[in-house]
Scaffold this motif. Sequence first.
Motif, mmCIF file in Angstrom:
data_model
loop_
_atom_site.group_PDB
_atom_site.id
_atom_site.type_symbol
_atom_site.label_atom_id
_atom_site.label_comp_id
_atom_site.label_asym_id
_atom_site.label_seq_id
_atom_site.Cartn_x
_atom_site.Cartn_y
_atom_site.Cartn_z
ATOM 1 N N SER A 58 0.843 -1.195 0.000
ATOM 2 C CA SER A 58 0.000 0.000 0.000
ATOM 3 C C SER A 58 0.877 1.243 0.000
ATOM 4 C CB SER A 58 -0.878 -0.009 1.253
ATOM 5 O OG SER A 58 -1.453 1.251 1.482
ATOM 6 N N ASP A 59 0.381 2.326 -0.565
ATOM 7 C CA ASP A 59 1.119 3.593 -0.509
ATOM 8 C C ASP A 59 1.223 4.095 0.925
ATOM 9 O OD1 ASP A 59 1.619 3.657 -3.229
ATOM 10 O OD2 ASP A 59 -0.201 4.797 -3.667
ATOM 11 N N GLU A 60 0.347 3.617 1.809
ATOM 12 C CA GLU A 60 0.376 4.004 3.227
ATOM 13 C C GLU A 60 1.205 3.031 4.070
ATOM 14 O OE1 GLU A 60 -2.880 3.777 1.671
ATOM 15 O OE2 GLU A 60 -2.520 5.842 1.059
ATOM 16 N N VAL A 62 3.844 1.207 6.255
ATOM 17 C CA VAL A 62 4.892 1.645 7.176
ATOM 18 C C VAL A 62 5.468 0.405 7.849
ATOM 19 C CG1 VAL A 62 5.467 2.957 9.255
ATOM 20 C CG2 VAL A 62 3.800 3.871 7.632
ATOM 21 N N ASN A 72 8.668 4.323 5.501
ATOM 22 C CA ASN A 72 7.545 4.346 4.573
ATOM 23 C C ASN A 72 7.851 3.376 3.428
ATOM 24 O OD1 ASN A 72 9.236 5.662 2.713
ATOM 25 N ND2 ASN A 72 8.485 7.683 3.263
ATOM 26 N N LYS A 73 6.922 3.240 2.489
ATOM 27 C CA LYS A 73 7.074 2.281 1.394
ATOM 28 C C LYS A 73 8.378 2.498 0.624
ATOM 29 C CE LYS A 73 4.784 0.807 -2.879
ATOM 30 N NZ LYS A 73 3.566 0.917 -3.693
#
Length: 134
Positions: A58-60, A62, A72-73
């Motif tokens: 996901s772009d979110e 962590v 983060n990604k």
Amino acid sequence: KTKACATTVLFSATSTSNVREVPPVTMASADHPLIQRANEFIYTQSGFYSSYDASVFSDEFVFRGPYIGPLNKRDYMQTMETFGIYKALPDINPNAYGFSLDPLDANRVWFMVRNTGTFTAPLGLGGGQFVPPN
């Protein structure tokens, strides 16, 4: 001087009325889709045991580890590429086991790993530095 401490727990076949009811143990089938998906991710997409597949993160996303993170990604992908664990230990195997579904979070799978592998290629440390194999 150290003292030894032992705890003994006795179990009785009979129940008393002031004892709290124990819920049944629930187990998910190894065929459960989330467990199958987690197993696939670990072995083939995580960036640790194989190259990562950015499309499954996901772009979110962590990552929070005991010594590294939060990442983060983008930072996670860069870190996995820098370390290159699966390159340094080409036969690395997570030997994942004990998969279970979190009873409080329907989309969370818990599991354990017992890593094995042979350190045969340099391990990346960042900044162009590497640890040579044994």
